[in-house]
Design a protein around this motif. Sequence first.
Motif, PDB file in Angstrom:
ATOM      1  N   UNK A 589       3.857  72.734 -64.818  1.00 43.62           N
ATOM      2  CA  UNK A 589       4.659  72.705 -66.056  1.00 43.62           C
ATOM      3  C   UNK A 589       5.960  71.955 -65.818  1.00 43.62           C
ATOM      4  N   UNK A 590       6.250  71.027 -66.742  1.00 42.43           N
ATOM      5  CA  UNK A 590       7.487  70.246 -66.700  1.00 42.43           C
ATOM      6  C   UNK A 590       8.266  70.505 -67.988  1.00 42.43           C
ATOM      7  N   UNK A 591       9.572  70.199 -68.003  1.00 42.31           N
ATOM      8  CA  UNK A 591      10.306  70.290 -69.275  1.00 42.31           C
ATOM      9  C   UNK A 591       9.674  69.387 -70.325  1.00 42.31           C
ATOM     10  N   UNK A 592       9.649  69.851 -71.555  1.00 38.78           N
ATOM     11  CA  UNK A 592       9.037  69.075 -72.639  1.00 38.78           C
ATOM     12  C   UNK A 592       9.614  67.663 -72.668  1.00 38.78           C
ATOM     13  N   UNK A 593       8.714  66.696 -72.816  1.00 35.98           N
ATOM     14  CA  UNK A 593       9.125  65.300 -72.898  1.00 35.98           C
ATOM     15  C   UNK A 593       9.172  64.574 -71.574  1.00 35.98           C
ATOM     16  N   UNK A 594       8.979  65.292 -70.458  1.00 39.42           N
ATOM     17  CA  UNK A 594       9.005  64.656 -69.136  1.00 39.42           C
ATOM     18  C   UNK A 594       7.796  63.741 -68.956  1.00 39.42           C
ATOM     19  N   UNK A 595       8.013  62.535 -68.487  1.00 33.66           N
ATOM     20  CA  UNK A 595       6.907  61.594 -68.272  1.00 33.66           C
ATOM     21  C   UNK A 595       6.791  61.151 -66.816  1.00 33.66           C
ATOM     22  N   UNK A 596       7.785  61.520 -65.956  1.00 34.19           N
ATOM     23  CA  UNK A 596       7.694  61.151 -64.544  1.00 34.19           C
ATOM     24  C   UNK A 596       8.215  62.292 -63.680  1.00 34.19           C
ATOM     25  N   UNK A 597       7.636  62.360 -62.483  1.00 28.12           N
ATOM     26  CA  UNK A 597       8.132  63.274 -61.455  1.00 28.12           C
ATOM     27  C   UNK A 597       8.019  62.529 -60.136  1.00 28.12           C
ATOM     28  N   UNK A 598       9.113  61.989 -59.664  1.00 26.87           N
ATOM     29  CA  UNK A 598       9.074  61.129 -58.491  1.00 26.87           C
ATOM     30  C   UNK A 598       8.228  59.898 -58.771  1.00 26.87           C
ATOM     31  N   UNK A 599       7.269  59.596 -57.886  1.00 28.99           N
ATOM     32  CA  UNK A 599       6.430  58.420 -58.104  1.00 28.99           C
ATOM     33  C   UNK A 599       5.236  58.710 -58.995  1.00 28.99           C
ATOM     34  N   UNK A 600       5.133  59.950 -59.485  1.00 20.75           N
ATOM     35  CA  UNK A 600       3.984  60.333 -60.309  1.00 20.75           C
ATOM     36  C   UNK A 600       4.304  60.184 -61.791  1.00 20.75           C
ATOM     37  N   UNK A 601       3.395  59.503 -62.509  1.00 14.33           N
ATOM     38  CA  UNK A 601       3.447  59.485 -63.965  1.00 14.33           C
ATOM     39  C   UNK A 601       2.779  60.764 -64.466  1.00 14.33           C
ATOM     40  N   UNK A 602       3.389  61.397 -65.464  1.00 13.85           N
ATOM     41  CA  UNK A 602       2.963  62.713 -65.926  1.00 13.85           C
ATOM     42  C   UNK A 602       2.402  62.618 -67.345  1.00 13.85           C
ATOM     43  N   UNK A 603       1.217  63.230 -67.545  1.00  9.23           N
ATOM     44  CA  UNK A 603       0.671  63.415 -68.891  1.00  9.23           C
ATOM     45  C   UNK A 603       0.710  64.910 -69.174  1.00  9.23           C
ATOM     46  N   UNK A 604       1.461  65.286 -70.214  1.00  9.10           N
ATOM     47  CA  UNK A 604       1.643  66.707 -70.520  1.00  9.10           C
ATOM     48  C   UNK A 604       1.609  66.916 -72.024  1.00  9.10           C
ATOM     49  N   UNK A 605       1.351  68.169 -72.420  1.00 10.20           N
ATOM     50  CA  UNK A 605       1.346  68.470 -73.846  1.00 10.20           C
ATOM     51  C   UNK A 605       2.767  68.762 -74.320  1.00 10.20           C
TER      52      UNK A 605
END
Length: 650
Positions: A589-605
């Motif tokens: 789980x990431x904060x809403x609207x987050x699209x990156x975490x370090x070198x990782x691109x994030x797909x989240x609801x």
Amino acid sequence: MSGPASPSLPDLAASGLPFALIARDDRTVEVLTGDVVDVDLLADIPLTGASGAPNEVLALVPFRQVRERGFECHDDGAPLRCLIVQDRASLPRDEALAQLPTAAVALENPGFDIADEEYAQIVRRVIADEIGRGEGANFVIRRDFTAGVSTDAATAALTWFRALLEHERGAYWTFAVVTPGHVAVGASPEAHVSARDGVVTMNPISGTFRHPAGGATPETLSEFLRSTKETEELFMVVDEELKMMSAVCSDGGRITGPHLKEMSRLTHTEYVLRGRSRLDPRDILRETMFAPTVTGSPMQNACTVITRHETTPRGYYSGVAALFTPRVPRQAQQPGGAGEATHDLDAPILIRTAYLQDGRLRVPVGATLVRHSDPYGEVGETHGKAAGVLGAIGAVPRDIEAESTAAGSEVIDEDAPAAAPRRLADDPAIADLLASRNGRLAEFWLNPQGSGEPGPFEGRSALVVDAEDRFTTMLAHQLRHLGLEVEISPWSEVTDAQIDAAELLVTGPGPGDPRDVSSPRIRRMREVVARRRAAGRPLLAVCLSHQILADTFGIDLAPLDAPHQGLQKSVDVFGVPASIGFYNTFTARVPAGTTRAGEAEVAADAAGDVYALRGPGFASVQGHLESILSRDGMTTLQRLVEQALSPVPA
């Protein structure tokens, strides 16, 4: 018992010799006699006699045989009992009925071994402590209806067998097996696995509609068929049996259905799975121990959960009756052909079965517990299943009006055979409701697989690490269709050298809390993912492993408010919408609207629950792209493999 003389069933019962009666159609009863041998392992089932000639063998396989696969169980020492058939005969059904006793078998002090409220409490604990903590998608917990019986065991067996022939319908096998000190009589609705001439068939059945007083109607059945719980329950067991099919069949298995299994007092929904295999039928039986419809999923952890919540051994309940019949391969049947004799396998699940031992009747029944089970509804399901067996054998009063409706006649004589049934499946509205279920499923498993063309990753290879969820067998099958050469290794056996050498490493799903480093399995999966990431080598992580990968990027892990066990969701996977099946209790789980975490691109609801990651040389997904619930599974899998195999910038 070969020869012109028809066997006398009363004389057979009086002889004290072991025998079995099996009705696999509505015309004949097979009568098997021979010698009984108890063996330790499935591989020890004596398919060959001392002379080298093939034996026909009927084996009663107890639940404790799951130990052969390293699974947990309460071990009661129930024998793997083999009737080595010396003689067989076939009696016309009417002739068999004329020979069978009719006097009712009295029961003494009947009742359930676990009280209703206690069973409801078990249901609540399983939902909260097991499904709610990520231990699996569904679990079957049993209770036993018990009673004393003073009637001679063989006579009781013949009496109950007759009652089942007369009053039950829709059974796959109706049978009585009488061996020293033990009787089993039942009408199993479910063929667990069969193998005939190289074609393996499995028949997952789930969802139980208890006919109302007076019988089922299209209107009452329609309400049941629209139930989300019942629909998802069936999809989950199909997924679990496809795991087994993918392990034993070169073509992974194809599903057809759904169909109705209409019985006298209950109606179930079912699919049929078929594939091709060259395995010894004993190996097929071992790899498919046992049906998720009577255990749960994932299978290995389901056995652990059963051991925690059932305080007594299962005996033969949820095992199988396996008939191994000699045959000659097709090539040996041709003029001048050659080939060794082998065996076909026909193995129904041992459910809807009454057991009699030492004067005690036991009728085990279970309910499938899922995330939205109602405890008292599951209590009612066990009552319905027990009443179905007990009513059929005449141990409790029958619903004569229901039998009349099921048989399609105005009046039914309780002592007369059932008339030809009026099938609910023939109703157009019911047929449409059933067919509509497939609109949710992946075409990959519904249609013939493969075009014969090379896959996009032809010539490349992958190692799949199994974290105790055999979804990896389905995943490996899909990867092979994409052209990869695939090997599967259990988490407890995979070596660092294998991890380093793999061209593509696929770390699989599994039960449990990804944060629980006290678990040797979770700890090892964390080591595997971390080692591969540190090497910068291609990695694809699925479900549990996706959560572990997310943790390496500092992404929080948390339990979901409600488990996503057997849930189909439409999500956006890096700009492409995809319908995917989810089986998770925990989430990254990431904060809403987050699209990156370090070198990782994030797909989240919108809530921040992460369902995919990608970056240089890696990709991951929370859902199960191999599930029948993943309509876009294959296309999404191909995209993620491409991402994982893409060159890492220097």
